[in-house]
Design an enzyme around this catalytic site. Structure first.
Site, PDB file in Angstrom:
ATOM      1  N   GLN A   7      -2.309   4.478  -6.495  1.00  0.00           N
ATOM      2  CA  GLN A   7      -2.251   3.189  -7.099  1.00  0.00           C
ATOM      3  C   GLN A   7      -1.277   2.966  -8.381  1.00  0.00           C
ATOM      4  OE1 GLN A   7      -5.769   4.751  -7.356  1.00  0.00           O
ATOM      5  NE2 GLN A   7      -5.543   4.276  -5.221  1.00  0.00           N
ATOM      6  N   LYS A  53       5.275   5.131  -3.277  1.00  0.00           N
ATOM      7  CA  LYS A  53       5.151   6.545  -3.749  1.00  0.00           C
ATOM      8  C   LYS A  53       4.976   7.630  -2.814  1.00  0.00           C
ATOM      9  CE  LYS A  53       1.374   5.254  -5.898  1.00  0.00           C
ATOM     10  NZ  LYS A  53       1.388   3.882  -6.340  1.00  0.00           N
ATOM     11  N   ARG A  64      -4.451  -5.298   4.987  1.00  0.00           N
ATOM     12  CA  ARG A  64      -4.446  -6.623   4.163  1.00  0.00           C
ATOM     13  C   ARG A  64      -3.204  -7.192   3.948  1.00  0.00           C
ATOM     14  NH1 ARG A  64      -8.577  -6.100  -0.780  1.00  0.00           N
ATOM     15  NH2 ARG A  64      -7.531  -4.241  -0.766  1.00  0.00           N
ATOM     16  N   GLY A  78       0.411  -0.818  -7.556  1.00  0.00           N
ATOM     17  CA  GLY A  78       0.304   0.437  -6.148  1.00  0.00           C
ATOM     18  C   GLY A  78       1.335  -0.544  -5.206  1.00  0.00           C
ATOM     19  N   ASP A  79       1.104   0.603  -4.174  1.00  0.00           N
ATOM     20  CA  ASP A  79       2.137   0.203  -2.805  1.00  0.00           C
ATOM     21  C   ASP A  79       3.652   0.263  -3.284  1.00  0.00           C
ATOM     22  OD1 ASP A  79      -0.178  -0.229  -1.557  1.00  0.00           O
ATOM     23  OD2 ASP A  79      -0.179  -2.402  -2.202  1.00  0.00           O
ATOM     24  N   GLY A  86      -2.742   4.760   0.332  1.00  0.00           N
ATOM     25  CA  GLY A  86      -2.209   4.894   1.489  1.00  0.00           C
ATOM     26  C   GLY A  86      -0.842   5.257   1.254  1.00  0.00           C
ATOM     27  N   HIS A  87      -0.356   6.421   1.358  1.00  0.00           N
ATOM     28  CA  HIS A  87       0.833   6.778   0.911  1.00  0.00           C
ATOM     29  C   HIS A  87       1.630   7.073   2.426  1.00  0.00           C
ATOM     30  CE1 HIS A  87      -0.363   8.040  -3.154  1.00  0.00           C
ATOM     31  NE2 HIS A  87      -0.336   6.934  -2.974  1.00  0.00           N
TER      32      HIS A  87
HETATM   33  P1  IMP Z   1     -10.697  -0.125  -5.404  1.00  0.00           P
HETATM   34  O1  IMP Z   1      -9.810   1.043  -5.634  1.00  0.00           O
HETATM   35  O2  IMP Z   1     -11.141   0.121  -3.815  1.00  0.00           O
HETATM   36  O3  IMP Z   1     -11.825  -0.183  -6.127  1.00  0.00           O
HETATM   37  O4  IMP Z   1      -9.973  -1.428  -5.355  1.00  0.00           O
HETATM   38  C1  IMP Z   1      -9.820  -2.046  -6.706  1.00  0.00           C
HETATM   39  C2  IMP Z   1      -8.326  -2.789  -6.664  1.00  0.00           C
HETATM   40  O5  IMP Z   1      -7.233  -2.026  -6.489  1.00  0.00           O
HETATM   41  C3  IMP Z   1      -8.151  -3.810  -5.647  1.00  0.00           C
HETATM   42  O6  IMP Z   1      -7.585  -5.001  -6.068  1.00  0.00           O
HETATM   43  C4  IMP Z   1      -7.466  -2.973  -4.598  1.00  0.00           C
HETATM   44  O7  IMP Z   1      -6.868  -3.845  -3.633  1.00  0.00           O
HETATM   45  C5  IMP Z   1      -6.524  -2.116  -5.518  1.00  0.00           C
HETATM   46  N1  IMP Z   1      -6.244  -0.854  -4.696  1.00  0.00           N
HETATM   47  C6  IMP Z   1      -6.817   0.353  -4.675  1.00  0.00           C
HETATM   48  N2  IMP Z   1      -5.902   1.286  -4.182  1.00  0.00           N
HETATM   49  C7  IMP Z   1      -4.556   0.643  -3.912  1.00  0.00           C
HETATM   50  C8  IMP Z   1      -3.587   1.162  -3.422  1.00  0.00           C
HETATM   51  O8  IMP Z   1      -3.467   2.211  -3.034  1.00  0.00           O
HETATM   52  N3  IMP Z   1      -2.590   0.164  -3.461  1.00  0.00           N
HETATM   53  C9  IMP Z   1      -2.694  -0.984  -3.726  1.00  0.00           C
HETATM   54  N4  IMP Z   1      -3.765  -1.574  -4.297  1.00  0.00           N
HETATM   55  C10 IMP Z   1      -4.914  -0.620  -4.363  1.00  0.00           C
END
Ligand code: IMP
Length: 424
Positions: free
Chosen positions: A224, A16, A302, A12-13, A40-41
Site C-alpha cells: 500500500q 513497488k 477495479r 499504493g499501486d 498486488g505487486h
Molecule cells: P483494505 O486494505 O482491503 O481494507 O482496503 C482499504 C483501502 O485500501 C481501500 O481503499 C483499498 O482500495 C486500498 N488498498 C488496499 N490495498 C491496496 C493496494 O495494494 N493498492 C492500492 N490500494 C489498496
C-alpha cells in the site's frame, strides 16, 4: 548500504513490485512487514506478468531469502493459491527461500465474510479489497487474533477460533444475515492449511536479527502507501496497518534506522477505492491515463481513479514516511499525454498550503496547478539517457520535495529502469 525500505508514497499501486524486484536482486533478504493479500505487486519478466500478493517480491530472485513478518495478516487459503500460481509460473518457492513468522495474524473465512458484508450492507463503503484485512487487524488490536502458531496445534486452534467467531456470529446472524462456516468446518480447513504452512513457519524476528548482525543486505518491502496508512493516511479511507517505517519496527524488527528509505511515486497519481482525491481527472485526460497506464487493480481488477501529481501530498509523504529518496515510475505513461500539469499547493480555508497534515479534509482543498512542458521526448529513456523534458520534470519534483529522485521506471519490463543514484 545494508538496509533499505521501499515505501509507497501515494495511495499504493506505485509500481513497488518492479522496483522491489530490482533491489531484491542486489539484496540477500526481502521482508514483508504489514498488510496482506490486499497488495498486488506486478513484475514483468521477459514479457511474462507475475503478480505477488502476500509473498515478498524477492521470491523472484533465486538467491534471496523472503520473509513474511509477524505484522502481516496472512490468509492461508490465499497463500496456498499464490503458492500454486507461482509454482505454475516456474517460480521456485520452498521453505529454503521463504520463512513465515509463527506470530503472523491469520485471516479466516469469518474476517473475509465480515469485510464483504460491511462493504455491501454497512453504513460507510470504504471500497476495501474485500480480503478481510480490516477485521483481521481489529482482532489483533482486540487481542483475540489467531496466530500461525495456533494453526499448528489443534487444541489451540479451536480455542482461539472460537474467540474469533464469538461476537461475529451475532453480526452474521442478526445484522448482516449471512451464512458462515461452522467452527468445526473452519477449524478443520485451517488445520489442514496449517500443515501446508508448517514447513515455512519460523521465528523470523530472531532470524532477521541474526541476518542483520551478519551484515546481510536486507530490503523491507512495504505494501500500500503512506496515504493509506492507518494513522497518516486519508482516514477513514485507509487500510488497517502502518504502511511506513513504524510498520517495519512493529511488524518485522530492525536494529537502528534503515540506511535508505525509498518512496515509490508514480509520475502522476492514482487511487483505487473511495475517498477524496484533490487532483483527480474525471475528464478525457483521466481516461487516457487509465488506458495508457493499464490502471486496473492487480488484486481486484477495479478501475483506478487517475490525476496529476500532487506535491502537497508528496511533501507530506516525505515527512510522514521519512523518505530519503524517490523512485519515479510510469514516466512512459505520462509521456503519452500532450499536456502536463502538477499541483504545487492547495487553497484551504482561504489559505495557501504547501503540505498536507494528518486529518486534513482533502475534499475541501482547491489544487493550485503549474503547467509544465509535456514529456514527449521520453522515448529517449530507453537509450539510457535523460531526455530534456524528463530531466526538467525530475528537477521540478526534486526542487519541490527536497529529496533526490534516484530511480526512473519507464515501462513494465525489468530492463526499463534508469538509475540516477548509486544505491549499492
Ligand atoms: P483494505 O486494505 O482491503 O481494507 O482496503 C482499504 C483501502 O485500501 C481501500 O481503499 C483499498 O482500495 C486500498 N488498498 C488496499 N490495498 C491496496 C493496494 O495494494 N493498492 C492500492 N490500494 C489498496
Amino acid at each position: 548500504m545494508k538496509t533499505l525500505a521501499i515505501i509507497g508514497a501515494q495511495w499504493g499501486d506505485e509500481g513497488k513490485g518492479k522496483v522491489t524486484d530490482f533491489f531484491a536482486s542486489r539484496c540477500d533478504v526481502v521482508v514483508r512487514f504489514q498488510g496482506g493479500n490486499n497488495a498486488g505487486h506486478t513484475i514483468v519478466v521477459d514479457g511474462r506478468k507475475i503478480v505477488t500478493h502476500l509473498v515478498p517480491s524477492g521470491i523472484l530472485t533465486p538467491h534471496a531469502l523472503s520473509i513474511i513478518g509477524h505484522g502481516v495478516v496472512l490468509d492461508p487459503r490465499s497463500f496456498a493459491q499464490e503458492h500454486a500460481d507461482l509454482t505454475a509460473a516456474g517460480v521456485s518457492i520452498s521453505p529454503a527461500n521463504l520463512k513465515i513468522s509463527l506470530h503472523c495474524n491469520i485471516i479466516t473465512s469469518y474476517h473475509r465474510l465480515l469485510d464483504g458484508a460491511r462493504e455491501t450492507q454497512g453504513a460507510v463503503k470504504l471500497g476495501t479489497t474485500g480480503r478481510g484485512i480490516g477485521p483481521a487487524y481489529e482482532d489483533r488490536a482486540a487481542r483475540r487474533s489467531l496466530k500461525l502458531a495456533d494453526l499448528l496445534d489443534e487444541k489451540r486452534l479451536h480455542a482461539q477460533l472460537a474467540q474469533v467467531l464469538d461476537e461475529k456470529q451475532i453480526l452474521f446472524a442478526q445484522r448482516y444475515h449471512v451464512d458462515y462456516p461452522s467452527l468445526q468446518d473452519e477449524g478443520a480447513a485451517l488445520l489442514a492449511l496449517g500443515e501446508f504452512l508448517r514447513p515455512y513457519a519460523a521465528d523470523t524476528f530472531s532470524l532477521l536479527h541474526e541476518l542483520q548482525s551478519r551484515q546481510r543486505k536486507i530490503l523491507f518491502e512495504g505494501a500500500q502507501g503512506i496515504l493509506l496508512d492507518i494513522d497518516y493516511g486519508t482516514y477513514p479511507f485507509v487500510t488497517s496497518s502502518s504502511t511506513g517505517l513504524a510498520g517495519i519496527y512493529a511488524g518485522a524488527g530492525l536494529q537502528g534506522a534503515p540506511d535508505e528509505v525509498i518512496g515509490l511515486c508514480k509520475a502522476y497519481t492514482t487511487r483505487v477505492g473511495s475517498g477524496p482525491f484533490p487532483t483527480e481527472l474525471t475528464d478525457d485526460t483521466g481516461t487516457t491515463l487509465r488506458e495508457l497506464g493499464g490502471e486496473y487493480g492487480a488484486t481486484t481488477g477495479r478501475a483506478r481513479r487517475c490525476g496529476w501529481l500532487d506535491l502537497p501530498l508528496l511533501r507530506y509523504a516525505v515527512r510522514a514516511g521519512n523518505l530519503t529518496s524517490l523512485a519515479l515510475t510510469k514516466l512512459d505513461v505520462l509521456a503519452g499525454l500532450p499536456a502536463l500539469q502538477a499541483c504545487v499547493a492547495y487553497e484551504y480555508d482561504g489559505q495557501r498550503l504547501d503540505v498536507a497534515f494528518p486529518g486534513m479534509d482533502l475534499a475541501r482543498v482547491r489544487p493550485v496547478y503549474e503547467v509544465l512542458p509535456p514529456l514527449q521526448d521520453a522515448a529517449g529513456l530507453g537509450a539510457g539517457s535523460l531526455p530534456p523534458s524528463v530531466a526538467n520534470y525530475v528537477a521540478f519534483i526534486e526542487r519541490h520535495l527536497q529529496i533526490p529522485v534516484g530511480l526512473l521506471s519507464f515501462g513494465p519490463e525489468r530492463s526499463q529502469l534508469l538509475q540516477l543514484r548509486q544505491y549499492f
